[in-house]
Write a protein that holds these residues in place. Sequence first.
Motif, mmCIF file in Angstrom:
data_model
loop_
_atom_site.group_PDB
_atom_site.id
_atom_site.type_symbol
_atom_site.label_atom_id
_atom_site.label_comp_id
_atom_site.label_asym_id
_atom_site.label_seq_id
_atom_site.Cartn_x
_atom_site.Cartn_y
_atom_site.Cartn_z
ATOM 1 N N VAL A 16 0.836 -1.204 0.000
ATOM 2 C CA VAL A 16 0.000 0.000 0.000
ATOM 3 C C VAL A 16 0.873 1.257 0.000
ATOM 4 O O VAL A 16 0.589 2.217 -0.722
ATOM 5 N N ALA A 17 1.944 1.246 0.779
ATOM 6 C CA ALA A 17 2.799 2.431 0.881
ATOM 7 C C ALA A 17 3.681 2.630 -0.344
ATOM 8 O O ALA A 17 3.813 3.751 -0.855
ATOM 9 N N ASP A 18 4.290 1.548 -0.828
ATOM 10 C CA ASP A 18 5.266 1.646 -1.911
ATOM 11 C C ASP A 18 4.680 1.332 -3.281
ATOM 12 O O ASP A 18 5.243 1.737 -4.301
ATOM 13 N N GLY A 19 3.603 0.557 -3.311
ATOM 14 C CA GLY A 19 3.070 0.071 -4.577
ATOM 15 C C GLY A 19 3.890 -1.050 -5.175
ATOM 16 O O GLY A 19 3.671 -1.446 -6.323
ATOM 17 N N VAL A 20 4.824 -1.614 -4.397
ATOM 18 C CA VAL A 20 5.766 -2.605 -4.911
ATOM 19 C C VAL A 20 6.039 -3.660 -3.832
ATOM 20 O O VAL A 20 6.162 -3.326 -2.651
ATOM 21 N N LEU A 21 6.136 -4.918 -4.251
ATOM 22 C CA LEU A 21 6.676 -5.988 -3.416
ATOM 23 C C LEU A 21 7.698 -6.760 -4.232
ATOM 24 O O LEU A 21 7.515 -6.966 -5.445
ATOM 25 N N ILE A 22 8.765 -7.206 -3.590
ATOM 26 C CA ILE A 22 9.807 -7.990 -4.251
ATOM 27 C C ILE A 22 9.910 -9.337 -3.551
ATOM 28 O O ILE A 22 9.993 -9.398 -2.321
ATOM 29 N N GLY A 23 9.875 -10.409 -4.334
ATOM 30 C CA GLY A 23 10.017 -11.762 -3.794
ATOM 31 C C GLY A 23 11.310 -12.380 -4.283
ATOM 32 O O GLY A 23 11.520 -12.524 -5.491
ATOM 33 N N ARG A 24 12.171 -12.737 -3.361
ATOM 34 C CA ARG A 24 13.462 -13.318 -3.710
ATOM 35 C C ARG A 24 13.333 -14.835 -3.881
ATOM 36 O O ARG A 24 12.837 -15.522 -3.012
ATOM 37 N N GLY A 25 13.768 -15.336 -5.024
ATOM 38 C CA GLY A 25 13.770 -16.771 -5.276
ATOM 39 C C GLY A 25 12.397 -17.397 -5.320
ATOM 40 O O GLY A 25 12.258 -18.592 -5.026
ATOM 41 N N LEU A 26 11.389 -16.637 -5.701
ATOM 42 C CA LEU A 26 10.029 -17.161 -5.670
ATOM 43 C C LEU A 26 9.769 -18.182 -6.773
ATOM 44 O O LEU A 26 8.919 -19.051 -6.624
ATOM 45 N N ILE A 27 10.494 -18.090 -7.882
ATOM 46 C CA ILE A 27 10.273 -19.002 -9.001
ATOM 47 C C ILE A 27 11.257 -20.165 -8.909
ATOM 48 O O ILE A 27 12.477 -19.965 -8.969
ATOM 49 N N PRO A 28 10.776 -21.396 -8.774
ATOM 50 C CA PRO A 28 11.690 -22.550 -8.662
ATOM 51 C C PRO A 28 12.407 -22.830 -9.977
ATOM 52 O O PRO A 28 11.915 -22.495 -11.065
ATOM 53 N N ASP A 29 13.553 -23.474 -9.874
ATOM 54 C CA ASP A 29 14.364 -23.761 -11.059
ATOM 55 C C ASP A 29 13.602 -24.574 -12.097
ATOM 56 O O ASP A 29 13.812 -24.402 -13.300
ATOM 57 N N GLY A 30 12.723 -25.465 -11.646
ATOM 58 C CA GLY A 30 11.976 -26.300 -12.575
ATOM 59 C C GLY A 30 11.066 -25.513 -13.493
ATOM 60 O O GLY A 30 10.708 -25.986 -14.579
ATOM 61 N N LEU A 31 10.659 -24.317 -13.102
ATOM 62 C CA LEU A 31 9.890 -23.419 -13.955
ATOM 63 C C LEU A 31 10.782 -22.389 -14.628
ATOM 64 O O LEU A 31 10.564 -22.023 -15.788
ATOM 65 N N LEU A 32 11.778 -21.925 -13.902
ATOM 66 C CA LEU A 32 12.639 -20.853 -14.395
ATOM 67 C C LEU A 32 13.479 -21.287 -15.592
ATOM 68 O O LEU A 32 13.527 -20.604 -16.615
#
Length: 258
Positions: A16-32
């Motif tokens: 709400v404050a920044d308008g942004v969220l960052i997720g580290r390592g959220l995508i597993p290698d099997g998809l990436l």
Amino acid sequence: MPMPASLTLNDLRTFVADGVLIGRGLIPDGLLHPAAHLVDAWMREHYDPTRLTAYTNQTFAPDLAGHPALLGLYNDSGLHPLVTRLLCPAPTTPLATAQIQIRLPNGAKQSVKAMHVDGVSCPHLHPEDLNTFTLIAGVVLSGSATGDAGALHYLPGGHRRMARYFAEEWTRGQAAQTPDDIARQDGTALTARPGDVIVMHHLVPHRVGINTSPVPRVMAYFRIRHADHPRLAEAALTDPWLEYPGLAALAAENRTSS
């Protein structure tokens, strides 16, 4: 650490404050890895350098936009439930396409995008047209994790300024995408590694610059729309939380305490 699909209250307040969220390592290698290899093969076999401007303004690998390996980055990972939680209880339009953006290495002659919000006063659209959305989710497929390597730059909290701009200064059809005080800012660089994600409110101003590193920076983006976005699109430019009913109370709380 990966961002949990069940976001905490602090995560929601950050968005709400920044308008942004960052997720580290959220995508597993099997998809990436399959998605990254798919785009890499397209670059080697099908890339047409005479179309660089069109690719940069719209998408690289346009024929892969609906490929299951790319859509799976969103549909089959923790990214989909994360976005669902941000928009809850609003329904979304089913995801049909991915956008691939590549910043070529070693300072290649590639157009530099200034601060903007997507789908408003775009050079490749008719001035009266809107091609907006509710939220964008980006996945880093490959590239250096430094700010000068073709990184996305975004302006935390800029969605509030842009809402005022659209309410008080902007008229449909004008060329300027952002007010001068936004246009001259550099923003915060997304220093991220393959498998990291960024989720960003549509109204957050952003830009991308030259890639001075020796490797391409490759991103897959997914534009998520509220199911009723065609009706709400113009009003949502001035009301940042119109399409986020579950966050409206938190946004009001922030306005009261600021």
